[in-house]
Structures are given as structure tokens and as C-alpha cells.
Scaffold this motif. Structure first.
Motif, PDB file in Angstrom:
ATOM      1  N   LEU A 118       0.650  -1.217  -0.681  1.00 48.23           N
ATOM      2  CA  LEU A 118      -0.146   0.616   0.184  1.00 48.23           C
ATOM      3  C   LEU A 118       0.750   1.355  -0.218  1.00 48.23           C
ATOM      4  O   LEU A 118       0.490   2.312  -0.994  1.00 48.23           O
ATOM      5  N   SER A 121       2.738   1.099  -3.303  1.00 48.12           N
ATOM      6  CA  SER A 121       1.954   1.906  -4.885  1.00 48.12           C
ATOM      7  C   SER A 121       1.533   2.980  -4.471  1.00 48.12           C
ATOM      8  O   SER A 121       0.751   3.868  -6.010  1.00 48.12           O
ATOM      9  N   ARG A 123      -1.334   4.078  -3.110  1.00 49.60           N
ATOM     10  CA  ARG A 123      -2.077   4.212  -2.451  1.00 49.60           C
ATOM     11  C   ARG A 123      -2.402   4.584  -1.050  1.00 49.60           C
ATOM     12  O   ARG A 123      -3.581   5.507  -0.638  1.00 49.60           O
ATOM     13  N   ASP A 129      -6.012   8.502   3.851  1.00 49.55           N
ATOM     14  CA  ASP A 129      -5.776   7.543   2.719  1.00 49.55           C
ATOM     15  C   ASP A 129      -6.241   6.002   3.014  1.00 49.55           C
ATOM     16  O   ASP A 129      -6.306   4.944   2.751  1.00 49.55           O
ATOM     17  N   LEU A 133      -9.948   1.020   4.760  1.00 48.97           N
ATOM     18  CA  LEU A 133      -8.979  -0.112   4.897  1.00 48.97           C
ATOM     19  C   LEU A 133      -9.507  -0.879   5.832  1.00 48.97           C
ATOM     20  O   LEU A 133      -9.826  -0.467   6.868  1.00 48.97           O
ATOM     21  N   ASP A 183      -4.837  -4.581   6.560  1.00 45.00           N
ATOM     22  CA  ASP A 183      -4.385  -3.450   5.698  1.00 45.00           C
ATOM     23  C   ASP A 183      -3.122  -2.785   7.125  1.00 45.00           C
ATOM     24  O   ASP A 183      -2.034  -2.620   6.149  1.00 45.00           O
TER      25      ASP A 183
END
Length: 335
Positions: A118, A121, A123, A129, A133, A183
Motif C-alpha cells: 500500500l 503503490s 495507495r 488514505d 482499509l 492493511d
């Protein structure tokens, strides 16, 4: 009772002879944050106070309070949580008497750990953000993990309602991050370093970026044995512990000190890999065993909001007389 310590003569506070040693049973988790206790045992500070420390593994939290109440154990470690609040509400005489590990800048032994994929990338770039998740929280809630989650999510304008909660025991968090079952999670050492070493996650944010400054996360608690029956022994226990914490701090400043402390922790904790100690971040032990009552109050407020109960006054859960008496006898910490 408050004046009991003041009535103890100076002679009574001198270390007892070997034949007078009293066995002190201390419930422990067996974690790095308890380093001051183990150093005190290994370097003879309990013995010099006329005590012999017996550490009882896994005797803490819900399992420990009944033993503390009945006098089966004299003291126990652990984190502040609803267990203490509930135990006191049930009439158990238990108090926090010393801080064993605190979060201060430069001593980050806890992290918000995020899956490496994560981060790589793009993300996850900021706290906001994290929305949508999956967060790993240790059962049973509320506890320290969701307390921390509420604080770091708030930095992105989020709440726990904006993420998916997955209940994961601490022992399974690395596997959950590896499989993508979760996550992100708040992790402490050595789990943080082990997780990074496995290549599945990164130490994204240090705990001091989202925890109250100086928050005490590991504490020593006394039951009626120390609080009522033998307060002079309680003061001896704190004197030994504080000497252990000071020795620990001093050792980590020396080139060979890290290895010395690692050898002690290998003996008393499940963390047996010597090379791992060269990578992980050590916990901070306040040299006077100070307790962040403000931090406890912040946590107590969160626990109350989570359970719909009235907030407890954290000051009623703390007894500083043993710590203060020990510090007075030992004198100021020489940095």
C-alpha cells in the motif's frame, strides 16, 4: 495508611540480610517494556533490598486481578485498560504505583505499521488514505489498540466507522498483514521489526506522532499485600525497580550496553534472537518510574465513551507514595 511510610525508621529502610529476604511474586507479561524489573533482578537490586523477585508469566490483566486481590501475587505489570477500572469498581484494592515504559520522542518502540504494498503503490500517503482499509485491533475492545486507532485516524479526519475492523490477536498480526487480511495495525517491538523484516509491512508512523506525549503504556500495579499490609516492602520493591530502570537507561548509552541488556531480556522474555536486538527500538523506562496521569485520563475518557459509562478519575487509580519515597531515598537520577 498514607502516613505509614513516613513512620518507617531510616534503619528499617536499609537492605535486609540474606536470611531475611522476602519472596515477592510479580505477575508479568514477559515483554521488553518490563526490562527494569528484569535488570533489577539480574543486577542484584532486589537482593540488596532484602527481596527475592519471583516472576509469574501470563499473570496479568483479567487473570491477574483475582490473584492480586487474594494476595496470591504482590504486584503485576500490564497496560492501563478497562480491566483495572472494572476491578476497582468491583471493590478490588489495586493501584498503579509505577510507570515502566513510556512513549517519548527518540524512544519510539511502537509504530503504525502498514502493508508495504500500500505504501509502494502510493495507495497510502497520508492518514486520510486509510479510509476504507482494514485495521487490526486486538480483542476484546476497548483496549490500547483501538484507543491508538481513534487517535491516528483522527489525524486524517477519520473515525473507526471509516475503516473495517478486524479482530486479530497480537500473535497473529504479522500473518494477517502478510495475507492481506488486514492493511494496518499499531504494533510494538519486537513485532514491528519482525514485520518489517518479513518484507510485508513498513513502520509508517512512530507512535509518538499520534499518542499523547509521555504516555505510560506499561505500568506496575500493587494489590492489598503492598498497599495495606506491608507498605514498607512496597517501597523496597519500587526502590529496586527504579535502580533497575536507571541501570537500563545508563547501559543503553554505552557501546556494549545494548548487548548487556539484550542478554538479560533473552533470559526473561520470549524474544530469544540476539541479532534482533541490534535492529529493534528499545522501550523507554523513566528513571523515576513516573506515571503520566494525564495520559491515563485521556485513555479513561476514551474507554468510557466506547462503553457508554461514566469516566473514572484516573487519579483515584494511582498511588504515588511508594515511588516518591523510593526516589527520595535514592536521590535524583544522574544523567
Amino acid at each position: 495508611m498514607a502516613g505509614a511510610l513516613a513512620l518507617i525508621s531510616a534503619a528499617a529502610l536499609q537492605p535486609a540480610t540474606a536470611q531475611d529476604k522476602r519472596v515477592i511474586k510479580i505477575g508479568v507479561i514477559g515483554i521488553l517494556a518490563e526490562a527494569g524489573l528484569y535488570v533489577a533482578a539480574e543486577r542484584g537490586f532486589f537482593a540488596q533490598e532484602g527481596l527475592q523477585a519471583e516472576f509469574l508469566k501470563d499473570m496479568y490483566g483479567p487473570d491477574g486481578f483475582p490473584a492480586l486481590a487474594t494476595g496470591q501475587i504482590d504486584a503485576m505489570g500490564g497496560a492501563f485498560g478497562p480491566e483495572l477500572i472494572n476491578a476497582v469498581a468491583r471493590g478490588i484494592n489495586a493501584k498503579v504505583v509505577a510507570g515502566m515504559s513510556s512513549y517519548i520522542p527518540g524512544w519510539d518502540s511502537g509504530f503504525l505499521t502498514v502493508r508495504k504494498e500500500l505504501i509502494d503503490s502510493g495507495r497510502v500517503k497520508d492518514y486520510k488514505d486509510l479510509k476504507g482499509l482494514k485495521v487490526a485491533l486486538a480483542p476484546a475492545l476497548p483496549n490500547l489498540t483501538d484507543y491508538f486507532a481513534s487517535r491516528y485516524l483522527a489525524l486524517g479526519g477519520l473515525t473507526l466507522k471509516d475503516v473495517t475492523i478486524v479482530n486479530v490477536p497480537f500473535a497473529n498480526m504479522i500473518a494477517a498483514l502478510k495475507t492481506g487480511g488486514v492493511d494496518f495495525a499499531h504494533t510494538s517491538e519486537p513485532m514491528s521489526t519482525l514485520t518489517v523484516g518479513s518484507g510485508v509491512a513498513v513502520k509508517w508512523k512512530p507512535v509518538t506522532s499520534y499518542a499523547p506525549v509521555g504516555l505510560t503504556v506499561a505500568m506496575l500495579q500493587f494489590g492489598s499485600n503492598m498497599l495495606e499490609k506491608t507498605p514498607e516492602t512496597g517501597e523496597r520493591v519500587l526502590a529496586a525497580y527504579i535502580r533497575g530502570a536507571r541501570y537500563y537507561n545508563d547501559a543503553l548509552k554505552k557501546p556494549t550496553g545494548r548487548g548487556e541488556i539484550a542478554d538479560i531480556l533473552i533470559k526473561y522474555t520470549p524474544v530469544k534472537s540476539r541479532p534482533l536486538y541490534d535492529k529493534l527500538a528499545f522501550s523507554y523506562s523513566d528513571p523515576d518510574a513516573a506515571i503520566s496521569v494525564d495520559g491515563m485520563q485521556d485513555m479513561a475518557g476514551y474507554f468510557a465513551r466506547s462503553t457508554g459509562t461514566k469516566p473514572v478519575d484516573a487519579r483515584t487509580l494511582v498511588d504515588e507514595r511508594f515511588r516518591l519515597a523510593a526516589v527520595k531515598r535514592l536521590g535524583p537520577y544522574q544523567k
